[in-house]
Enzyme design. Structure first.
Site, PDB file in Angstrom:
ATOM      1  N   TYR A 290      -2.477   0.104   9.052  1.00  0.00           N
ATOM      2  CA  TYR A 290      -3.518   0.122   8.020  1.00  0.00           C
ATOM      3  C   TYR A 290      -4.029  -1.307   7.817  1.00  0.00           C
ATOM      4  O   TYR A 290      -3.221  -2.258   7.763  1.00  0.00           O
ATOM      5  CB  TYR A 290      -2.904   0.673   6.722  1.00  0.00           C
ATOM      6  CG  TYR A 290      -3.864   0.673   5.566  1.00  0.00           C
ATOM      7  CD1 TYR A 290      -4.874   1.622   5.474  1.00  0.00           C
ATOM      8  CD2 TYR A 290      -3.773  -0.298   4.575  1.00  0.00           C
ATOM      9  CE1 TYR A 290      -5.771   1.606   4.421  1.00  0.00           C
ATOM     10  CE2 TYR A 290      -4.662  -0.317   3.512  1.00  0.00           C
ATOM     11  CZ  TYR A 290      -5.667   0.634   3.447  1.00  0.00           C
ATOM     12  OH  TYR A 290      -6.551   0.610   2.405  1.00  0.00           O
TER      13      TYR A 290
ATOM     14  N   ARG B  61       5.921  -2.412 -18.212  1.00  0.00           N
ATOM     15  CA  ARG B  61       5.857  -3.079 -16.896  1.00  0.00           C
ATOM     16  C   ARG B  61       7.089  -2.784 -16.065  1.00  0.00           C
ATOM     17  O   ARG B  61       7.066  -2.882 -14.837  1.00  0.00           O
ATOM     18  CB  ARG B  61       5.669  -4.601 -17.055  1.00  0.00           C
ATOM     19  CG  ARG B  61       5.694  -5.328 -15.706  1.00  0.00           C
ATOM     20  CD  ARG B  61       5.195  -6.762 -15.773  1.00  0.00           C
ATOM     21  NE  ARG B  61       5.660  -7.479 -16.935  1.00  0.00           N
ATOM     22  CZ  ARG B  61       6.885  -7.998 -17.081  1.00  0.00           C
ATOM     23  NH1 ARG B  61       7.793  -7.873 -16.128  1.00  0.00           N
ATOM     24  NH2 ARG B  61       7.204  -8.631 -18.185  1.00  0.00           N
TER      25      ARG B  61
ATOM     26  N   ASP C  34       5.447   3.873   6.631  1.00  0.00           N
ATOM     27  CA  ASP C  34       4.351   4.295   5.758  1.00  0.00           C
ATOM     28  C   ASP C  34       4.050   5.745   6.144  1.00  0.00           C
ATOM     29  O   ASP C  34       3.510   6.020   7.213  1.00  0.00           O
ATOM     30  CB  ASP C  34       3.141   3.380   5.996  1.00  0.00           C
ATOM     31  CG  ASP C  34       1.932   3.754   5.139  1.00  0.00           C
ATOM     32  OD1 ASP C  34       1.832   4.927   4.731  1.00  0.00           O
ATOM     33  OD2 ASP C  34       1.077   2.880   4.912  1.00  0.00           O
TER      34      ASP C  34
HETATM   35  C1  PLP Z   1      -4.886   3.875   1.855  1.00  0.00           C
HETATM   36  C2  PLP Z   1      -3.700   3.445   2.611  1.00  0.00           C
HETATM   37  C3  PLP Z   1      -2.922   2.364   2.180  1.00  0.00           C
HETATM   38  C4  PLP Z   1      -3.278   1.550   0.965  1.00  0.00           C
HETATM   39  O1  PLP Z   1      -3.185   2.313  -0.202  1.00  0.00           O
HETATM   40  P1  PLP Z   1      -3.968   1.996  -1.573  1.00  0.00           P
HETATM   41  O2  PLP Z   1      -3.501   3.070  -2.468  1.00  0.00           O
HETATM   42  O3  PLP Z   1      -5.429   2.025  -1.262  1.00  0.00           O
HETATM   43  O4  PLP Z   1      -3.528   0.626  -1.995  1.00  0.00           O
HETATM   44  C5  PLP Z   1      -1.786   2.062   2.911  1.00  0.00           C
HETATM   45  N1  PLP Z   1      -1.439   2.745   4.017  1.00  0.00           N
HETATM   46  C6  PLP Z   1      -2.186   3.769   4.465  1.00  0.00           C
HETATM   47  C7  PLP Z   1      -1.741   4.491   5.694  1.00  0.00           C
HETATM   48  C8  PLP Z   1      -3.326   4.165   3.785  1.00  0.00           C
HETATM   49  O5  PLP Z   1      -4.059   5.188   4.241  1.00  0.00           O
END
Ligand code: PLP
Length: 390
Positions: A105, A51, A177
């Site tokens: 997102y 973990r 992101d």
């Molecule tokens: C898909 C996505 C997420 C979430 O990711 P997961 O792996 O599905 O939890 C977050 N930000 C963006 C821009 C995404 O395309």
């Protein structure tokens, strides 16, 4: 950051390898062990237990991701959402406030607007392209500025340089992101962002067969996030670590093909009489084309477009495609298409959707690595069937 970095294509293959190969194996084996014999660990986060994200498979990935993104350290997580939620929990506490870009997102948007306020963490959404409006949203307790490299599904590119400068000026931690760009096309830490998060489910793994995430930044910030992650438990399984490491080895090759396919398909659709509008930052008529060309080495494989015939035409198009698969997600080797009004933005009221520019006729395409002529032919055939019904 190291002064003497190799090309990203080389780092993706070799960075992170253990200095001594395990039994000479060229590929790092999967360490399917939940716990390890104790050594001289003195801190909780150093105990070798699955973990705590420190198996040899985790450590190899952390070194690779840090090298590729130009960070000091990295950590992998059980999903992109685990990376995002754990990062925000690590950087914010009750009473704090943060700024976030308005078109995030879906999962991140509802976490910021619904979950965090219940814990006493406030969020204000700002327009990524109107830096002059940001200062008005600051409070004495603002700590973080959270943005995305490109928005979904309209592919807007925020004023990312202004985000870095504003965050520095006001002492905020800037978080981006970078899922839609991938480190092959954009390295936000080099631009001055503090923390980079990804859904590694998308381009990084690239084969649509695992869910994973990661966070990259300075050693100090990553250590804070790891400490939180160790409590929240969003650990990536060793087998998924192995698959992610394998996917990363071909990231540069895949993304370059997706850059070319994205642009090729965007140009084809742009010239098609049944298509009203194409959103892709690589096209010269995109409102942030100049910025995208300056900051990114390519515009990746996601584009969206509007059909002349609206929702009915979009539905007909999706049913007419033979190669492209109707499914959510992006970044894999196979081309996927979806209608954001029915998928990612289905929960958003129709008036709000319209105000955001997400109409019923909008189609999102996430191109794979197929040959562009086959993709063009697939869309050409499906579009011909659409114009017959108009
Ligand atoms: C898909 C996505 C997420 C979430 O990711 P997961 O792996 O599905 O939890 C977050 N930000 C963006 C821009 C995404 O395309």
């Amino acid at each position: 950051m190291t002064g003497n970095r190799r090309n990203i294509q080389t780092e993706l293959v070799h960075a992170g390898d253990p200095t001594e190969r395990v039994e000479g194996a060229v590929v790092l084996p999967i360490f399917q062990s939940a716990t390890y014999a104790s050594g001289d660990e003195s801190l909780y986060d150093e105990i070798r237990y699955l973990r705590l994200n420190n198996s040899p498979n985790h450590r190899a990935l952390h070194r690779k991701l840090a090298a590729v993104a130009g960070g000091q350290d990295a950590v992998v997580t059980s999903s992109g959402m685990a990376a995002i939620t754990t990062t925000l929990f690590a950087l914010l506490e009750s009473g704090d406030h943060f700024l976030a870009q308005d078109c995030l997102y879906g999962g991140t948007h509802s976490f910021a607007s619904e979950d965090l306020p219940k814990l006493g963490i406030g969020c204000d959404f700002v327009s990524g392209n109107r830096p002059e409006t940001w200062a008005a949203q600051l409070t004495a307790s603002t700590r973080v500025f959270y943005v995305e490299a490109m928005t979904n599904p309209l592919l807007e590119v925020a004023d990312l340089e202004a985000v870095v400068e504003f965050s520095r000026h006001h002492g905020l931690v800037s978080v981006i992101d970078n899922t839609f760009a991938s480190p092959v096309n954009f390295r936000p830490l080099e631009l001055g962002f503090d923390v980079e998060v990804h859904s590694a489910t998308k381009y990084l793994n690239g084969h649509a067969d695992i869910v994973a995430g990661c966070v990259i930044g300075t050693a100090e910030t990553v250590a804070r996030i790891v400490h939180k992650l160790n409590h929240l438990g969003g650990t990536l399984d060793p087998h998924a670590c192995f698959l992610l490491n394998r996917g990363l080895m071909t990231l540069a090759l895949r993304v370059r093909q997706q850059n070319a396919n994205g642009l090729g398909l965007a140009e084809f659709l742009h010239a098609h009489p049944s298509v009203q509008q194409v959103n892709y930052p690589g096209l010269s008529d995109h409102p942030q084309h100049e910025r995208a060309s300056r900051l990114f080495d390519g515009c990746s494989g996601v584009l969206s477009f509007e059909l002349v015939g609206g929702g009915a035409a979009a539905e007909k198009l999706l049913r007419g495609l033979e190669l492209a698969i109707v499914a959510p997600s992006l970044g894999g080797v196979e081309t996927l298409v979806s209608r954001p009004a029915l998928t990612s933005h289905a929960g958003v009221p129709p008036e709000t959707r319209a105000a955001l520019g997400i109409t019923d006729g909008l189609v999102r395409v996430a191109v794979g690595i197929e040959a562009i002529e086959d993709l063009r032919a697939d869309f050409d055939g499906a579009l011909a069937a659409v114009s017959q019904v108009l």
